[in-house]
Design a protein around this motif. Structure first.
Motif, PDB file in Angstrom:
ATOM      1  N   VAL A 266     -11.003   3.609 -20.793  1.00 53.55           N
ATOM      2  CA  VAL A 266     -10.058   4.392 -19.962  1.00 53.55           C
ATOM      3  C   VAL A 266     -10.165   4.710 -18.615  1.00 53.55           C
ATOM      4  O   VAL A 266      -9.379   4.981 -18.083  1.00 53.55           O
ATOM      5  CB  VAL A 266     -10.102   5.748 -20.702  1.00 53.55           C
ATOM      6  N   LYS A 267     -11.398   3.993 -18.241  1.00 59.40           N
ATOM      7  CA  LYS A 267     -11.606   3.849 -16.537  1.00 59.40           C
ATOM      8  C   LYS A 267     -11.216   2.629 -16.195  1.00 59.40           C
ATOM      9  O   LYS A 267     -10.999   2.392 -14.959  1.00 59.40           O
ATOM     10  CB  LYS A 267     -12.848   4.151 -16.089  1.00 59.40           C
ATOM     11  N   MET A 268     -10.651   1.519 -17.260  1.00 59.63           N
ATOM     12  CA  MET A 268     -10.415  -0.001 -16.569  1.00 59.63           C
ATOM     13  C   MET A 268      -9.512   0.111 -15.657  1.00 59.63           C
ATOM     14  O   MET A 268      -9.437  -0.836 -14.873  1.00 59.63           O
ATOM     15  CB  MET A 268     -10.320  -0.755 -17.808  1.00 59.63           C
ATOM     16  N   ASP A 269      -8.472   1.036 -15.954  1.00 62.12           N
ATOM     17  CA  ASP A 269      -7.129   0.763 -15.107  1.00 62.12           C
ATOM     18  C   ASP A 269      -7.429   1.569 -13.840  1.00 62.12           C
ATOM     19  O   ASP A 269      -6.937   0.884 -12.705  1.00 62.12           O
ATOM     20  CB  ASP A 269      -5.674   1.554 -15.700  1.00 62.12           C
ATOM     21  N   ASP A 270      -8.166   2.584 -13.739  1.00 63.47           N
ATOM     22  CA  ASP A 270      -8.952   2.878 -12.242  1.00 63.47           C
ATOM     23  C   ASP A 270      -9.558   1.853 -11.480  1.00 63.47           C
ATOM     24  O   ASP A 270      -9.399   1.859 -10.451  1.00 63.47           O
ATOM     25  CB  ASP A 270      -9.580   4.308 -12.471  1.00 63.47           C
ATOM     26  N   ILE A 271     -10.421   1.217 -12.417  1.00 65.72           N
ATOM     27  CA  ILE A 271     -11.219   0.272 -11.489  1.00 65.72           C
ATOM     28  C   ILE A 271     -10.159  -0.915 -11.219  1.00 65.72           C
ATOM     29  O   ILE A 271     -10.405  -1.482 -10.048  1.00 65.72           O
ATOM     30  CB  ILE A 271     -12.042  -0.347 -12.828  1.00 65.72           C
ATOM     31  N   GLY A 272      -9.306  -1.131 -12.106  1.00 61.25           N
ATOM     32  CA  GLY A 272      -8.141  -2.252 -11.522  1.00 61.25           C
ATOM     33  C   GLY A 272      -7.607  -1.799 -10.264  1.00 61.25           C
ATOM     34  O   GLY A 272      -7.182  -2.780  -9.434  1.00 61.25           O
ATOM     35  N   LEU A 273      -7.026  -0.627 -10.099  1.00 64.52           N
ATOM     36  CA  LEU A 273      -6.454  -0.033  -8.761  1.00 64.52           C
ATOM     37  C   LEU A 273      -7.267  -0.089  -7.966  1.00 64.52           C
ATOM     38  O   LEU A 273      -6.894  -0.393  -6.648  1.00 64.52           O
ATOM     39  CB  LEU A 273      -5.960   1.402  -9.237  1.00 64.52           C
TER      40      LEU A 273
ATOM     41  N   ALA B 231      -6.214  -9.694  -6.934  1.00 66.77           N
ATOM     42  CA  ALA B 231      -5.746 -10.354  -8.095  1.00 66.77           C
ATOM     43  C   ALA B 231      -6.440 -10.088  -9.244  1.00 66.77           C
ATOM     44  O   ALA B 231      -5.641  -9.791 -10.498  1.00 66.77           O
ATOM     45  CB  ALA B 231      -5.768 -11.924  -8.102  1.00 66.77           C
ATOM     46  N   LEU B 232      -7.529 -10.008  -9.351  1.00 67.55           N
ATOM     47  CA  LEU B 232      -8.365  -9.399 -10.511  1.00 67.55           C
ATOM     48  C   LEU B 232      -7.929  -7.884 -10.929  1.00 67.55           C
ATOM     49  O   LEU B 232      -7.545  -7.685 -12.103  1.00 67.55           O
ATOM     50  CB  LEU B 232      -9.748  -9.577 -10.193  1.00 67.55           C
ATOM     51  N   GLY B 233      -7.791  -6.973  -9.967  1.00 75.71           N
ATOM     52  CA  GLY B 233      -7.348  -5.811 -10.130  1.00 75.71           C
ATOM     53  C   GLY B 233      -5.978  -5.521 -10.849  1.00 75.71           C
ATOM     54  O   GLY B 233      -5.921  -4.940 -11.619  1.00 75.71           O
ATOM     55  N   ARG B 234      -5.167  -6.416 -10.233  1.00 73.87           N
ATOM     56  CA  ARG B 234      -3.768  -6.491 -10.850  1.00 73.87           C
ATOM     57  C   ARG B 234      -3.644  -6.776 -12.092  1.00 73.87           C
ATOM     58  O   ARG B 234      -3.156  -6.334 -12.961  1.00 73.87           O
ATOM     59  CB  ARG B 234      -2.882  -7.037  -9.822  1.00 73.87           C
ATOM     60  N   ALA B 235      -4.314  -7.874 -12.258  1.00 74.44           N
ATOM     61  CA  ALA B 235      -4.524  -8.434 -13.561  1.00 74.44           C
ATOM     62  C   ALA B 235      -5.314  -7.384 -14.873  1.00 74.44           C
ATOM     63  O   ALA B 235      -4.634  -6.960 -15.689  1.00 74.44           O
ATOM     64  CB  ALA B 235      -5.473  -9.503 -13.780  1.00 74.44           C
ATOM     65  N   LEU B 236      -6.153  -6.569 -14.499  1.00 78.58           N
ATOM     66  CA  LEU B 236      -6.747  -5.684 -15.287  1.00 78.58           C
ATOM     67  C   LEU B 236      -5.785  -4.391 -15.488  1.00 78.58           C
ATOM     68  O   LEU B 236      -5.764  -4.056 -16.613  1.00 78.58           O
ATOM     69  CB  LEU B 236      -7.902  -4.989 -14.566  1.00 78.58           C
ATOM     70  N   VAL B 237      -5.006  -3.852 -14.621  1.00 79.16           N
ATOM     71  CA  VAL B 237      -4.224  -3.062 -14.636  1.00 79.16           C
ATOM     72  C   VAL B 237      -2.874  -3.668 -15.670  1.00 79.16           C
ATOM     73  O   VAL B 237      -2.594  -2.773 -16.471  1.00 79.16           O
ATOM     74  CB  VAL B 237      -3.414  -2.519 -13.185  1.00 79.16           C
ATOM     75  N   GLN B 238      -2.443  -4.761 -15.622  1.00 82.95           N
ATOM     76  CA  GLN B 238      -1.379  -5.227 -16.299  1.00 82.95           C
ATOM     77  C   GLN B 238      -1.966  -5.372 -17.822  1.00 82.95           C
ATOM     78  O   GLN B 238      -1.088  -5.377 -18.674  1.00 82.95           O
ATOM     79  CB  GLN B 238      -1.046  -6.739 -15.747  1.00 82.95           C
ATOM     80  N   ALA B 239      -3.338  -5.683 -17.754  1.00 81.66           N
ATOM     81  CA  ALA B 239      -3.683  -6.114 -18.980  1.00 81.66           C
ATOM     82  C   ALA B 239      -3.984  -4.878 -19.957  1.00 81.66           C
ATOM     83  O   ALA B 239      -4.234  -5.133 -21.482  1.00 81.66           O
ATOM     84  CB  ALA B 239      -4.996  -6.805 -19.033  1.00 81.66           C
ATOM     85  N   MET B 240      -4.397  -3.872 -19.387  1.00 80.47           N
ATOM     86  CA  MET B 240      -4.733  -2.551 -20.210  1.00 80.47           C
ATOM     87  C   MET B 240      -3.705  -1.970 -21.317  1.00 80.47           C
ATOM     88  O   MET B 240      -4.260  -1.826 -22.413  1.00 80.47           O
ATOM     89  CB  MET B 240      -5.202  -1.187 -19.181  1.00 80.47           C
ATOM     90  N   PRO B 241      -2.412  -2.036 -21.188  1.00 77.69           N
ATOM     91  CA  PRO B 241      -1.625  -1.739 -22.201  1.00 77.69           C
ATOM     92  C   PRO B 241      -1.736  -2.721 -23.318  1.00 77.69           C
ATOM     93  O   PRO B 241      -1.747  -2.335 -24.398  1.00 77.69           O
ATOM     94  CB  PRO B 241      -0.190  -1.931 -21.678  1.00 77.69           C
ATOM     95  N   LYS B 242      -1.867  -3.841 -22.980  1.00 83.90           N
ATOM     96  CA  LYS B 242      -2.019  -4.903 -24.310  1.00 83.90           C
ATOM     97  C   LYS B 242      -3.465  -4.688 -24.708  1.00 83.90           C
ATOM     98  O   LYS B 242      -3.663  -4.975 -26.222  1.00 83.90           O
ATOM     99  CB  LYS B 242      -1.848  -6.307 -23.548  1.00 83.90           C
ATOM    100  N   VAL B 243      -4.476  -4.529 -23.967  1.00 83.62           N
ATOM    101  CA  VAL B 243      -5.829  -4.255 -24.729  1.00 83.62           C
ATOM    102  C   VAL B 243      -5.707  -2.957 -25.515  1.00 83.62           C
ATOM    103  O   VAL B 243      -6.194  -3.002 -26.675  1.00 83.62           O
ATOM    104  CB  VAL B 243      -6.899  -4.098 -23.461  1.00 83.62           C
ATOM    105  N   LEU B 244      -5.236  -1.855 -25.144  1.00 82.34           N
ATOM    106  CA  LEU B 244      -4.975  -0.676 -26.135  1.00 82.34           C
ATOM    107  C   LEU B 244      -4.046  -1.108 -27.312  1.00 82.34           C
ATOM    108  O   LEU B 244      -4.738  -0.441 -28.345  1.00 82.34           O
ATOM    109  CB  LEU B 244      -4.516   0.424 -25.182  1.00 82.34           C
ATOM    110  N   SER B 245      -3.201  -1.656 -27.071  1.00 83.24           N
ATOM    111  CA  SER B 245      -2.224  -2.058 -28.493  1.00 83.24           C
ATOM    112  C   SER B 245      -3.108  -3.016 -29.350  1.00 83.24           C
ATOM    113  O   SER B 245      -3.037  -2.796 -30.404  1.00 83.24           O
ATOM    114  CB  SER B 245      -1.009  -2.700 -27.803  1.00 83.24           C
TER     115      SER B 245
END
Length: 296
Positions: free
Chosen positions: A193-200, A212-226
């Motif tokens: 749940v904090k991964m998107d905050d870390i990414g931001l 780039a890593l931060g943006r990738a984490l933010v973009q990946a989180m919805p897919k990870v949750l799904s």
């Protein structure tokens, strides 16, 4: 006197060795018990992040901490003493309880699939729903209530794996399983749940690779949750189906002539999962038939 001291030290060394051996036995029993309940653990980790959806970032970890404490209370104070008492006073009740829990997992898994097919609201829309006053306490209570069911199944599965051990060994193994699984599940949930905050945070750094890593984490989180939700549902159906068929002495992989190895395991997963889905769908259908009847 020196001889007495040497004898005392020798006794202490012997006791230490026995204690170490006992700890090894308890750890082995706990590991065996925890591994068998892994499928339910995956679902527990997949379900919990949804209980912090819609809350501000500063409330996410406190909510998870309160749910984790409730989960540990469920396991150690309520569930473990009850099932240990049953294992001594009424051991024949363990298998029916295990099968009832397996049927519930099949029902939950099938209901999730049916809901996903018949309801189009996605996670993004759910996240935008207004969080009303008092909603936090309601969500925490709901999460702990759901956890009680999953924790009960985890602990009964764990007990079933160490049923041949002595009472002290069973109790020690269950305590270790309860603490280890709670720490693992809610540690992973907190990280998720904090991964998107870390990414931001990373996305705001000056270094290009870090951004780039931060943006990738933010973009990946919805897919990870799904993906977690999908894995959790599959795990529920597999574990639930496996509990049912193995409890009545069936081993589906053997129907295909497979007895050992990865192929046998894969066949067992597929067949038990299919049986679990079919059984769950029957239970869902039966409940939907009963509800209208009660309404009349």
């Amino acid at each position: 006197m020196p001889g007495g001291l040497a004898a005392l030290l020798d006794d202490i060394a012997t006791i230490a060795k026995l204690a170490a051996a006992s700890l090894d036995d308890v750890s082995a029993a706990a590991g065996k018990a925890g591994l068998k309940s892994a499928g339910v653990v995956v679902d527990d980790a997949a379900v919990t992040p949804r209980y912090v959806t819609g809350f501000t970032p500063d409330r996410e970890l406190p909510i998870i901490w309160r749910i984790a404490r409730g989960s540990l209370f469920n396991k150690l104070v309520v569930i473990t003493p009850v099932i240990l008492a049953l294992s001594v006073l009424l051991p024949v009740a363990i298998t029916p309880i295990l099968m009832a829990g397996g049927a519930f997992l099949c029902f939950e898994g099938a209901e999730k699939i049916i809901h996903a097919l018949t309801h189009k609201q996605d996670l993004a829309e759910e996240a935008e729903e207004l969080v009303e006053p008092g909603h936090e306490a309601t969500m925490i209570k709901g999460a702990i209530r759901t956890d009680f069911i999953l924790s009960g199944e985890i602990m009964v599965i764990a007990l079933n794996e160490v049923a041949a051990e002595g009472l002290a060994m069973r109790a020690a193994a269950l305590v270790i399983v309860a603490i280890a699984i709670t720490a693992a599940v809610y540690g992973v949930v907190g990280l998720i749940v904090k991964m998107d905050d870390i990414g931001l945070n990373l996305a705001q750094r000056k270094l290009g690779a870090t951004r780039a890593l931060g943006r990738a984490l933010v973009q990946a989180m919805p897919k990870v949750l799904s993906a977690l939700a999908l894995i959790g549902t599959a795990a529920m159906l597999w574990v639930g189906g496996q509990i049912i068929v193995h409890s009545i002495g069936l081993h589906p992989a053997e129907w295909l002539g497979l007895h050992h190895g990865f192929a046998a395991w894969l066949a067992d997963v597929a067949l038990c999962g299919t049986i679990g889905l079919a059984l769950g769908a029957v239970i869902v259908g039966a409940l939907h038939l009963v509800k209208p009847a009660k309404a009349h």
